[in-house]
Write an enzyme that holds these catalytic residues in place. Structure first.
Site, PDB file in Angstrom:
ATOM      1  CG  ASP A   1      38.158  43.869  31.133  1.00 28.39           C
ATOM      2  OD1 ASP A   1      38.315  42.820  30.474  1.00 28.39           O
ATOM      3  OD2 ASP A   1      38.108  43.875  32.385  1.00 28.39           O
TER       4      ASP A   1
ATOM      5  NE  ARG B   1      48.446  42.387  37.162  1.00 32.07           N
ATOM      6  CZ  ARG B   1      48.283  43.654  37.511  1.00 32.07           C
ATOM      7  NH1 ARG B   1      49.304  44.337  37.984  1.00 32.07           N
ATOM      8  NH2 ARG B   1      47.125  44.248  37.351  1.00 32.07           N
TER       9      ARG B   1
ATOM     10  CG  ASP C   1      41.525  45.095  32.419  1.00 29.06           C
ATOM     11  OD1 ASP C   1      41.684  44.968  31.180  1.00 29.06           O
ATOM     12  OD2 ASP C   1      41.890  44.225  33.232  1.00 29.06           O
TER      13      ASP C   1
ATOM     14  CB  THR D   1      51.693  35.583  42.877  1.00 30.56           C
ATOM     15  OG1 THR D   1      51.535  35.394  41.466  1.00 30.56           O
ATOM     16  CG2 THR D   1      51.328  34.296  43.606  1.00 30.56           C
TER      17      THR D   1
END
Length: 209
Positions: free
Chosen positions: A203, A104, A200, A108
């Site tokens: 992670d 990602r 996340d 944006t």
């Protein structure tokens, strides 16, 4: 929303509580993600087509039901989706595995493809796309579009946690795809993270920052 299946099994909800805890370490987090994937796969495959067959038991012939035709292909979205693969394969070891690499763009929030490799017969299989988090829905929608490019006719999306925004995006872009998740959370924050979420997922699965 007929195409959204929120799986509220008690075992799933208990394991999800462990994932959400910021104090859960990498080893436990990784193991629980895999276990949740197994439990979710059981529900997501409830409607697989069956056909009759016959086997010999030690006592007598028996009419049985077996999976019909080609079975599943699972496609994790790299990299967090990899954490769900072993859990699904534990239940369906004959499934073939494709991979889609998306990240990602932090500015944006749009998905960018960097890798795509599929089994040669994927068009004949029911495809299950794996990604722990359905946030904006951009990556999931892009992955589904890539899969459709292989002329796949039956696609399911399996996420552990989904945001309402992500669900709406996938349903708008792909109203023919069923979404399976263990929880629908409140919203996305200004950084595109699910709230309350679990941070996340990539992670936490791989121990990176």
């Amino acid at each position: 929303m007929d195409h959204v299946h929120v799986l509220d099994h008690p075992l799933l909800q208990h394991k999800l509580s462990i994932l959400r805890d910021k104090n859960t370490g990498v080893k436990d987090f990784r193991q629980i993600v895999s276990e949740i994937a197994t439990l979710m796969c059981y529900e997501a495959t409830r409607n697989l087509p069956l056909e009759e067959a016959q086997v010999e038991t030690p006592v007598a012939p028996a009419k049985v039901k077996v999976l019909s035709g080609k079975k599943l292909a699972i496609v994790p979205i790299l990299r967090a989706g990899l954490g769900m693969v072993d859990g699904v394969l534990a239940l369906i070891p004959s499934a073939k595995v494709g991979h889609i690499g998306l990240y990602r763009d932090p500015e944006t929030l749009n998905p960018v493809e960097y890798y795509c490799k599929m089994p040669s017969d994927i068009s004949e299989r029911i495809v299950m796309i794996l990604d722990p988090m359905l946030a904006t829905g951009g990556s999931a929608s892009a992955a589904i579009q890539f899969i459709k490019g292989y002329e796949c006719k039956s696609i399911k999306l399996m996420n552990i946690i989904a945001a309402p925004e992500g669900i709406s995006r996938v349903l708008a872009d792909h109203p023919d795809v069923d979404i399976y998740c263990a929880a629908v959370d409140e919203r996305l924050n200004e950084h595109g993270y699910i709230v309350p979420g679990l941070g996340d997922a990539g992670d936490r699965i791989f121990g990176t920052k």
